[in-house]
Design a protein around this motif. Structure first.
Motif, short mmCIF file in Angstrom:
data_model
loop_
_atom_site.label_atom_id
_atom_site.label_comp_id
_atom_site.label_asym_id
_atom_site.label_seq_id
_atom_site.Cartn_x
_atom_site.Cartn_y
_atom_site.Cartn_z
N GLY A 88 -6.95 -11.47 5.08
CA GLY A 88 -7.37 -11.78 3.71
C GLY A 88 -8.07 -10.18 3.10
O GLY A 88 -7.90 -9.96 2.57
N MET A 89 -7.19 -8.91 3.71
CA MET A 89 -8.02 -7.59 3.33
C MET A 89 -6.17 -6.61 3.11
O MET A 89 -6.79 -5.83 2.67
N GLY A 90 -5.50 -7.91 2.80
CA GLY A 90 -3.71 -7.03 2.39
C GLY A 90 -4.73 -6.04 1.03
O GLY A 90 -3.99 -5.46 1.14
N PRO A 91 -4.57 -7.18 -0.13
CA PRO A 91 -4.63 -6.63 -1.12
C PRO A 91 -5.87 -5.10 -1.23
O PRO A 91 -5.55 -4.00 -2.08
N LEU A 92 -6.71 -5.38 -0.31
CA LEU A 92 -7.56 -4.03 -0.12
C LEU A 92 -7.03 -3.36 0.31
O LEU A 92 -7.41 -1.89 -0.27
N PHE A 93 -6.38 -3.19 1.35
CA PHE A 93 -5.62 -1.68 1.57
C PHE A 93 -4.84 -1.15 0.78
O PHE A 93 -4.42 -0.44 0.84
N LEU A 94 -4.06 -2.15 0.34
CA LEU A 94 -2.73 -2.35 -0.77
C LEU A 94 -3.42 -1.20 -1.80
O LEU A 94 -3.31 0.27 -2.30
N PHE A 95 -4.31 -1.55 -2.67
CA PHE A 95 -5.52 -0.86 -3.23
C PHE A 95 -5.99 -0.04 -3.25
O PHE A 95 -5.88 1.28 -3.87
N SER A 96 -6.84 0.32 -1.63
CA SER A 96 -6.85 1.64 -1.46
C SER A 96 -5.60 2.54 -1.60
O SER A 96 -6.50 3.91 -1.35
N ALA A 97 -4.77 2.59 -0.44
CA ALA A 97 -3.27 3.46 -0.46
C ALA A 97 -3.03 3.98 -2.08
O ALA A 97 -3.14 4.79 -1.80
N LEU A 98 -3.05 3.11 -3.32
CA LEU A 98 -2.66 3.13 -4.02
C LEU A 98 -3.81 4.42 -4.70
O LEU A 98 -3.26 5.18 -5.74
N TYR A 99 -4.75 3.68 -4.65
CA TYR A 99 -5.99 4.64 -5.50
C TYR A 99 -6.06 5.56 -4.30
O TYR A 99 -5.73 6.97 -5.48
N SER A 100 -6.25 6.17 -3.60
CA SER A 100 -6.44 7.26 -2.77
C SER A 100 -4.74 8.72 -3.55
O SER A 100 -4.99 9.72 -3.19
#
Length: 304
Positions: free
Chosen positions: A74-86
């Motif tokens: 369930g951490m996929g959305p977090l990883f995607l958000f973190s990558a885009l944010y960075s």
């Protein structure tokens, strides 16, 4: 004759940027603090329980891979958000650092924009990281094959020794590649076109002074980071929680908003922007500064 540069002056260029552009750095720190606060809240909302599970697993002496994978569900959305944010944040900030050094007169909006320069910096970040990642995996595969052959021929002792040597070789190769590509961002910003290959040409014959400059900058960034982190921890402990609260500055509990925004957590959040911007300037200012010197630019307007 090659144009020369001062490795020591370049290593200290981040500190000089802070001194000469204190107001700009202050604006960046405030904006970064707001961004950090938003990201922290989003992270807790997206994956608070998973973060709590990961913290519990990290505290155990031995971790079951299956348990780790389950905690990451369930951490996929977090990883995607973190990558885009960075990608967005670093594209804007790195363009800002290049603008400070190469176009100091272009000061509107505290040297920050959201346009073509930033898009090109994003492209450079993606391409350089893909190159480094591909090189790393390629070297690891070659090293793995070499170790396998050594074990088959000379036994486990030979495999361990060769593995150590090849590991050091992979590290050295990655450092060499990173240094040779270190002008990609400055070149792209200066020329207005994504330029990776030209960095290789411009850094030719300058590896060791460049490495020395970047290494000194990294050490200074680590010292500043550690000192500020200690100050944040002491202030947080003073405001509430005592000595035990100091751990919050080093390992924040992001399982919920309540556990994250302790007195120490609030202090850490308020200082997070300043900490991030100072480290960013110290680490990334040397490359465009050296590039400007190699191009014969007058940087007196930038550094006073």
């Amino acid at each position: 004759m090659q144009q020369q540069f001062s490795a020591t002056d370049a290593a200290l260029s981040g500190f000089r940027l802070v001194r000469e552009h204190l107001k700009t750095v202050g604006v960046w720190a405030v904006l970064m603090t707001i961004a950090s606060l938003i990201v922290s809240i989003a992270t807790i909302k997206l994956a608070g329980p998973q973060m709590a599970a990961m913290m519990e697993l990290s505290a155990e002496p031995s971790t079951d891979p299956q348990a780790t994978l389950k905690a990451m569900e369930g951490m996929g959305p977090l990883f995607l958000f973190s990558a885009l944010y960075s990608l967005v944040i670093y594209s804007i900030l790195l363009a800002g650092v290049n603008r400070l050094v190469l176009r100091p007169h272009d000061s509107a909006g505290a040297h920050l924009r959201l346009g073509a320069d930033e898009l090109r910096q994003a492209a450079v970040l993606v391409l350089v990281n893909l190159i480094l990642l591909a090189a790393y995996f390629g070297l690891v595969i070659v090293a793995g094959v070499g170790i396998g052959i050594a074990v088959a021929v000379g036994g486990s002792a030979a495999g361990v020794l060769l593995g150590l040597l090849l590991g050091l070789g992979v590290l050295a190769a990655m450092i060499f590649l990173a240094v040779r590509l270190s002008f990609a961002g400055a070149l792209t910003f200066d020329t207005g076109k994504v330029s990776i290959r030209d960095s290789w040409a411009l850094t030719k014959g300058r590896f060791w002074p460049l490495l020395g400059s970047y290494f000194v900058a990294m050490v200074l960034a680590f010292v500043v980071y550690a000192l500020l982190l200690v100050i944040i921890a002491v202030i947080g402990a003073t405001l509430g929680g005592g000595i035990s609260a100091m751990a919050d500055a080093f390992n924040p509990d992001m399982s919920s908003l309540a556990t994250f925004f302790t007195p120490a957590g609030i202090v850490r959040t308020l200082f997070s922007g300043t900490l991030s911007i100072l480290v960013l300037l110290i680490v990334f200012a040397p490359a465009p500064t050296i590039y400007a010197q190699l191009r014969g630019r007058d940087v007196s307007e930038t550094f006073g």
